[in-house]
Motif scaffolding. Structure first.
Motif, short mmCIF file in Angstrom:
data_model
loop_
_atom_site.label_atom_id
_atom_site.label_comp_id
_atom_site.label_asym_id
_atom_site.label_seq_id
_atom_site.Cartn_x
_atom_site.Cartn_y
_atom_site.Cartn_z
N SER A 23 47.19 51.28 51.62
CA SER A 23 47.54 50.42 50.56
C SER A 23 46.52 49.69 49.56
CB SER A 23 47.92 49.04 51.56
OG SER A 23 46.89 48.84 52.33
N PHE A 149 41.94 39.24 49.25
CA PHE A 149 43.20 38.71 48.72
C PHE A 149 43.30 37.41 48.25
CE2 PHE A 149 45.60 41.82 51.93
CZ PHE A 149 45.71 42.90 51.09
N GLY A 153 47.77 36.33 47.93
CA GLY A 153 48.05 37.58 48.34
C GLY A 153 48.56 37.81 49.76
N PRO A 154 48.52 39.07 50.30
CA PRO A 154 49.25 39.19 51.58
C PRO A 154 48.67 38.53 52.72
CG PRO A 154 49.13 41.30 50.36
CD PRO A 154 48.44 40.07 49.54
N CYS A 157 46.98 42.90 56.43
CA CYS A 157 46.85 44.40 55.72
C CYS A 157 46.45 45.02 56.58
CB CYS A 157 45.61 44.21 54.65
SG CYS A 157 45.05 45.72 53.95
N THR A 187 46.11 42.00 39.95
CA THR A 187 47.14 42.46 41.04
C THR A 187 47.17 43.82 41.41
OG1 THR A 187 48.45 40.55 40.07
CG2 THR A 187 49.78 42.11 41.19
N THR A 190 49.91 48.94 45.46
CA THR A 190 50.10 49.93 46.69
C THR A 190 50.47 51.25 46.28
OG1 THR A 190 52.07 49.42 47.70
CG2 THR A 190 50.09 48.02 48.07
N GLN A 196 49.62 43.18 45.24
CA GLN A 196 48.91 42.52 45.91
C GLN A 196 47.92 41.68 45.03
OE1 GLN A 196 47.20 45.34 48.63
NE2 GLN A 196 48.78 45.12 50.03
#
Ligand SMILES: C[S@@+](CC[C@H](N)C(=O)[O-])C[C@H]1O[C@@H](n2cnc3c(N)ncnc32)[C@H](O)[C@@H]1O
Length: 206
Positions: A23, A149, A153-154, A157, A187, A190, A196
């Motif tokens: 990713s 992140f 963000g996520p 990971c 940003t 992936t 992300q």
């Protein structure tokens, strides 16, 4: 996650997935390079890419007038991928297999770069060890370019939980002795097209 599980996790990732299929893969580490250039590391600067994995940043750093470039990672497999890609140029790079949360002895650098490593340290004592390591390893006046992140963000990971930051919360983690110089957002997309949000922050060691 303890240090042994961490190492097993990352060794498994790099032995089973293509470096271009993870990713965090970037074909060009553009913002990292821009921020590194923005602090104008002196000719002959000593630079370490922490958790560099199989990133192409080292290839680009070799084009700058640095005297010493090091890539550190928990995963020996990741560093082998980078060595093989660099071929003869690998002889100009110091490869360090180490865990940043275990206080390794690294020597002194003028610039510390970390993209997407610190955010995996979800235990406060690991984050304190990391901050102590940056303090100990950066020369006074040196810079740290750290990317995690962002707050939006996520939350995970590579199947692991992460902590998310803005520049202020990241500055608090590093503690006194570091001044925030600049911050940027990116940003990342992936390889399968997911967006992300990342924070990048540059700190100067007093
Ligand atoms: C998400 S990848 C980012 C790789 C690289 N920085 C990039 O931008 O392509 C995280 C990297 O950090 C390494 N890593 C994770 N935890 C670490 C630790 N505690 N100490 C050193 N390296 C670590 C992993 O092996 C992996 O290469």
């Amino acid at each position: 996650m303890n240090a042994t599980c961490r190492k097993t996790h990352w060794e498994t990732i790099y032995s089973t997935k293509a470096a271009t299929g993870v990713s965090w893969y970037q074909s060009e580490p553009q913002l990292s390079l821009e921020l590194i250039r923005s602090v104008a590391p002196p000719r002959g600067a000593r630079i370490v890419d922490v958790g560099g994995g199989a990133s192409l940043l080292v290839d680009r750093l070799l084009e700058l007038p640095c005297s010493a470039i090091a890539v550190l990672d928990l995963s020996a497999t990741a560093l082998e991928i980078t060595k093989n890609r660099l071929g003869d140029r690998a002889q100009h790079v110091r490869f360090i297999v180490a865990d940043v949360a275990l206080s390794p002895e690294l020597g002194t650098f003028d610039l510390w770069h970390d993209r997407a490593v610190f955010h995996f340290l979800t235990h406060a004592h690991d984050r304190r060890s990391y901050a102590n390591l940056v303090s100990k390893s950066l020369a006074p006046g040196g810079h740290a370019v750290i990317s995690t992140f962002a707050l939006d963000g996520p939350s995970r990971c590579s199947d692991l939980e992460v902590c998310r930051y803005n520049a202020q919360s990241l500055a608090r983690e590093l503690g006194q002795g570091f001044t925030l110089v600049t911050e940027a957002q990116e940003t990342h997309t992936t390889p399968w097209g997911a967006a992300q949000p990342f924070l990048y922050a540059v700190f100067k060691r007093g």
